[in-house]
Design an enzyme around this catalytic site. Structure first.
Site, PDB file in Angstrom:
ATOM      1  N   GLU A 178       0.830  -1.204   0.000  1.00 34.89           N
ATOM      2  CA  GLU A 178       0.000   0.000   0.000  1.00 34.89           C
ATOM      3  C   GLU A 178       0.865   1.255   0.000  1.00 34.89           C
ATOM      4  O   GLU A 178       0.620   2.203  -0.759  1.00 34.89           O
ATOM      5  CB  GLU A 178      -0.894  -0.034   1.231  1.00 34.89           C
ATOM      6  CG  GLU A 178      -1.693   1.197   1.510  1.00 34.89           C
ATOM      7  CD  GLU A 178      -2.352   1.098   2.882  1.00 34.89           C
ATOM      8  OE1 GLU A 178      -1.725   1.527   3.866  1.00 34.89           O
ATOM      9  OE2 GLU A 178      -3.457   0.545   2.957  1.00 34.89           O
ATOM     10  N   ASP A 203      -4.955  -3.402  -3.114  1.00 29.67           N
ATOM     11  CA  ASP A 203      -4.840  -1.943  -3.133  1.00 29.67           C
ATOM     12  C   ASP A 203      -3.454  -1.497  -3.555  1.00 29.67           C
ATOM     13  O   ASP A 203      -3.300  -0.530  -4.314  1.00 29.67           O
ATOM     14  CB  ASP A 203      -5.240  -1.330  -1.796  1.00 29.67           C
ATOM     15  CG  ASP A 203      -4.450  -1.864  -0.605  1.00 29.67           C
ATOM     16  OD1 ASP A 203      -3.735  -2.865  -0.753  1.00 29.67           O
ATOM     17  OD2 ASP A 203      -4.581  -1.279   0.489  1.00 29.67           O
TER      18      ASP A 203
END
Length: 391
Positions: A71, A132
């Site tokens: 991330e 993500d």
């Protein structure tokens, strides 16, 4: 070094009509963003031997389970690409983070990123991916191609976009999965912080693959269903949605992956006003515009227009349970506030709300112990200052 294709501070890519911006001089807002960026670099960028060798960089996350997570690398690539034109080192930093990413492929797919590395630069936690991170890495590569050209960034982006579609998007529902490891009971789970409409649009444009239209529509449709059925008064989304494959999508009933607040507006879903708002102001899509505006109006009413009252956690009915104060929660609402533009019923006080949120962000320098909040805040500031764009 090539001149940036879309230099920071030039505001050459216009937002959708009606998108607000902070009051005052746009150049002053740019200076605030640049100052936060300089601090973000000083606090969280690591290079050289700290991350596996000369020429590599990585974003350090002292507040995560491991010092380097996917991330954060995705955030780093997006941020440095957007800062090109203001930071002469932006491309070098971008390339250094990219070297780190490419040196750590997922064990399940060579074009995805192993989600966690330890302090010694070794893959940890199984070596599989987190969706993500890969979404932002691919998006950052598209930004880099627009900024610096050359073709190599675009080729890497397309490979990663195709890998995401193959391994991190459910083939039936077209919803994002948790990672390339997600199967069995996790096959029906989607994390709302992975719902990035502007990324899906950019992937469609880069690849010409119409399946990305299906991905975009599936996420916006599900977001509408969840808000209507489970948060009609607030518009809030939960961290995780379950039942996505059974025709009964609903907030997680307790712990599904991370903790007892998996079904609440918690430390994942707090990014929703930013992600939905960023798409709204860049695309003008009525669906994300309405969703972001609803979130902003709820937050403004719930706090009496005082950003200091935004709490770090809510039930979907708006009941607060968290302490106030984290930029990870208040900064995204500034992006959503941009959708309360002129000419809309009920927009009285919208500019003041945005200005108050902007002032709070400007008065909240990055905390060197909180990489997550700092990354969310800086990207929110980039959008609010009209320095964000979709490749």
């Amino acid at each position: 070094m090539r001149r940036a294709g879309v230099p920071f501070g030039e505001h050459s890519v216009r937002y959708a009509p009606g998108a607000l911006r902070p009051s005052g001089d746009p150049a002053a807002a740019d200076r605030q963003v640049l100052e936060h960026y300089r601090r973000w670099k000083a606090f969280f960028l690591r290079s050289g031997d700290e991350v596996g060798g000369r020429g590599r960089c990585a974003v350090f996350t002292p507040d995560a389970g491991h010092p380097f997570v996917a991330e954060a690398q995705g955030y780093g690539l997006v941020i440095t690409a957007l800062m090109a034109g203001a930071d002469p080192d932006a491309q070098d930093i971008f390339d250094g983070i990219l070297r780190h990413v490419l040196a750590h492929p997922s064990v399940n797919h060579p074009d995805l990123h192993a989600a966690q590395q330890d302090a010694g630069g070794r893959d940890a936690g199984g070596g599989d991916s987190a969706t993500d991170g890969d979404l932002d890495i691919a998006y950052g590569l598209l930004l880099a191609d627009r900024q610096w050209g050359g073709g190599a960034y675009e080729a890497l982006a397309v490979r990663r976009i195709d890998a995401v579609l193959e391994s991190e998007v459910h083939r039936g529902t077209r919803l994002t999965k948790l990672g390339d490891w997600s199967s069995g009971r996790y096959d029906e789970v989607s994390r709302t912080s992975d719902w990035m409409p502007d990324h899906f649009r950019a992937f469609r444009a880069a690849t010409g693959d119409p399946r990305w239209d299906e991905v975009l529509d599936a996420h916006l449709s599900l977001a509408g269903v969840v808000r209507t059925r489970h948060a009609p008064a607030t518009g809030l989304l939960p961290d995780f949605v379950v039942g996505t494959t059974s025709g009964d999508p609903r907030p997680a009933p307790g712990e599904v992956l991370e903790g007892p607040h998996d079904g609440d507006y918690h430390w994942n879903a707090c990014r929703a006003p930013w992600r939905l708002g960023a798409d709204a102001v860049t695309s003008g899509d009525a669906r994300t515009w309405a969703a972001a505006r609803g979130l902003s109006r709820w937050a403004r009413a719930a706090t009496g227009g005082d950003p200091a009252e935004i709490r770090n956690g809510y039930r979907l009915d708006g009941t607060a349970y968290g302490d106030p104060g984290s930029p990870a929660f208040f900064a995204p609402f500034a992006v959503a506030a941009m959708t309360e533009g002129e000419g809309d019923a009920g927009d009285e006080g919208a500019q003041g709300w945005l200005d108050a949120l902007w002032a709070r962000m400007c008065g909240s320098p990055p905390d060197p112990a909180r990489a997550y909040a700092a990354g969310v805040q800086l990207q929110s500031m980039l959008v609010v200052s009209h320095n964000y764009w979709v490749p």
